[in-house]
Motif scaffolding. Sequence first.
Motif, PDB file in Angstrom:
ATOM      1  N   ASP A 164     -23.543   4.459  35.472  1.00  0.00           N
ATOM      2  CA  ASP A 164     -23.051   3.857  36.687  1.00  0.00           C
ATOM      3  C   ASP A 164     -21.918   2.431  36.531  1.00  0.00           C
ATOM      4  O   ASP A 164     -21.045   2.555  37.264  1.00  0.00           O
ATOM      5  CB  ASP A 164     -24.106   3.115  37.371  1.00  0.00           C
ATOM      6  CG  ASP A 164     -25.142   4.278  38.148  1.00  0.00           C
ATOM      7  OD1 ASP A 164     -24.839   5.438  38.019  1.00  0.00           O
ATOM      8  OD2 ASP A 164     -26.198   3.652  38.602  1.00  0.00           O
ATOM      9  N   ALA A 165     -22.217   1.753  35.455  1.00  0.00           N
ATOM     10  CA  ALA A 165     -21.246   0.884  35.094  1.00  0.00           C
ATOM     11  C   ALA A 165     -20.051   1.366  34.559  1.00  0.00           C
ATOM     12  O   ALA A 165     -18.850   0.907  34.897  1.00  0.00           O
ATOM     13  CB  ALA A 165     -21.754  -0.282  34.035  1.00  0.00           C
ATOM     14  N   LEU A 166     -19.942   2.497  33.679  1.00  0.00           N
ATOM     15  CA  LEU A 166     -18.992   3.257  33.267  1.00  0.00           C
ATOM     16  C   LEU A 166     -18.246   3.942  34.311  1.00  0.00           C
ATOM     17  O   LEU A 166     -16.767   3.678  34.330  1.00  0.00           O
ATOM     18  CB  LEU A 166     -19.471   4.403  32.074  1.00  0.00           C
ATOM     19  CG  LEU A 166     -19.640   3.779  30.727  1.00  0.00           C
ATOM     20  CD1 LEU A 166     -20.023   5.056  29.908  1.00  0.00           C
ATOM     21  CD2 LEU A 166     -18.255   3.363  30.147  1.00  0.00           C
ATOM     22  N   HIS A 167     -18.907   4.341  35.440  1.00  0.00           N
ATOM     23  CA  HIS A 167     -18.039   5.084  36.371  1.00  0.00           C
ATOM     24  C   HIS A 167     -17.163   3.732  37.046  1.00  0.00           C
ATOM     25  O   HIS A 167     -16.049   4.215  37.619  1.00  0.00           O
ATOM     26  CB  HIS A 167     -19.270   5.725  37.448  1.00  0.00           C
ATOM     27  CG  HIS A 167     -18.592   6.205  38.704  1.00  0.00           C
ATOM     28  ND1 HIS A 167     -17.996   6.912  38.912  1.00  0.00           N
ATOM     29  CD2 HIS A 167     -18.419   5.202  39.801  1.00  0.00           C
ATOM     30  CE1 HIS A 167     -17.554   7.250  40.044  1.00  0.00           C
ATOM     31  NE2 HIS A 167     -17.846   6.386  40.866  1.00  0.00           N
ATOM     32  N   SER A 168     -17.911   2.936  37.366  1.00  0.00           N
ATOM     33  CA  SER A 168     -17.090   1.805  38.181  1.00  0.00           C
ATOM     34  C   SER A 168     -15.913   1.272  37.095  1.00  0.00           C
ATOM     35  O   SER A 168     -14.866   0.896  37.581  1.00  0.00           O
ATOM     36  CB  SER A 168     -18.035   0.343  38.380  1.00  0.00           C
ATOM     37  OG  SER A 168     -18.969   0.855  39.294  1.00  0.00           O
ATOM     38  N   LEU A 169     -16.152   1.246  35.868  1.00  0.00           N
ATOM     39  CA  LEU A 169     -15.065   0.771  35.037  1.00  0.00           C
ATOM     40  C   LEU A 169     -14.005   1.874  34.854  1.00  0.00           C
ATOM     41  O   LEU A 169     -12.776   1.219  34.980  1.00  0.00           O
ATOM     42  CB  LEU A 169     -15.628   0.449  33.709  1.00  0.00           C
ATOM     43  CG  LEU A 169     -14.524  -0.014  32.612  1.00  0.00           C
ATOM     44  CD1 LEU A 169     -14.023  -1.094  32.756  1.00  0.00           C
ATOM     45  CD2 LEU A 169     -15.493  -0.164  31.153  1.00  0.00           C
TER      46      LEU A 169
END
Length: 452
Positions: free
Chosen positions: A382-387
């Motif tokens: 999820d964090a990678l998606h936002s990044l």
Amino acid sequence: AYCQRVMRSFGGQIRCESVDGAYTEFTLSFPPVSPQESERHRKAAIERARSAFAGRRLLIVDDDAAQRITTRHKLQVLGATLEEATNGQRALEMLGRQVYDLVLLDLNMPLLDGYALAQQIRQGAAPANREVAIVAHTSEPAHLAVVKTQKAGMDGFVGKPCTQLPLLQSLQQALAHAALRARADATPLAGRRILLADDSAFNRLAVAAYLQHAGATVVQAPHGPSVLEQLPASDRWDAILLDINMPGMSGLETAQAIRASRAPWRDTPIVALTAHSDEQTVMAARAAGMNDFITKPVDPATLYATLGRLVGGTPGPAPMQPALPDGAAAGQGELLNRERLESFRRIGILDELLSDYLPEIARLVAAVERGAAAGHLEDTIDALHSLLGMSGEAGTQALHRLVRRFYVAMIEARAWPDDPQWLAQIKSAAACAETALRAYGAKPSAAAAAAV
């Protein structure tokens, strides 16, 4: 390592000698350029400029007679029609009678200075030349003048004194810039009402700025339920932009709810926005009733063309195809997508975006690191998606490509990357991106820098 790749790409070398606690010395060796090569480069650049200005009409505006003579001499090689004005007021009179392709404008003149003249041109004082390319030509310090020239609606900046080749190249860049601006201004979005939904406020800020610059009225929504609440507030919507991966109610679910309703806006064109453009996602968007598909980071030209087609009455939607990642088609290895950043600068939001994007990128990298340290795969994805979305919107294309490589592999395999250094690579790329973005924001525009 990045500098080494750059140097080797054109035949150079970089060496490092370091003594702990004393010094670090980098030596860059550039390949020699022979006079013959230099002359070939000069001739090729002049020929490109001649081709760009063939049949064009240029107006040189300067109260200094010697400067006008010098400038005319440098520009004669273009084969264009060159005319002169001794001050801003005289130039305005000439612009009212004749269509020009470019105005090379001194900023410090009596009666009507260059800033005031440019503003009057953009406000329609000479209607036939409202969109003419305008290049500032002045000895004012670039870091002071470039911001004011952009606010006045100019397309480029050339410092005095300036040799022939940089002058020609700057005018050519400005002509291309003016053509892009004219195409953007000519999009059929003026007066259009568009609903934009994305759970990232940072992504909404950039896309909304592009839409507003093209004349559209934009209403923003942070999630799917907000979209369904906003729609009844107006009896007319021209388009709906939906991020596919929103928490809670996804873009696909929101589109399905819109199409299933009996409200007047059920048939409004819907465009999907997402950072992950595999064929499965495209098919899901089609099944949900979406009309078209734009891959993040959103390219303004693609955005304008897509919406122009959907709201402009072109029969039938164009086939949706997965788009390449930003910059992938060109295969470039640059840290930044300078074209994207220049578009932000042109519409006046670069400083605002950088002040928001830089801390957000750092926060997301920290979130990826926390997820990885805790062994929480889904939180990390999820964090990678936002990044991924943030790095693309911010124009940090090297970081964006790196994050995409790991993110796609992780989301498809639902497993950690095989490369044990994946997190270290992302952190290093993010640090380089931050440095490059700060440096870019502190410098004049690309056109101005090239000119000076």
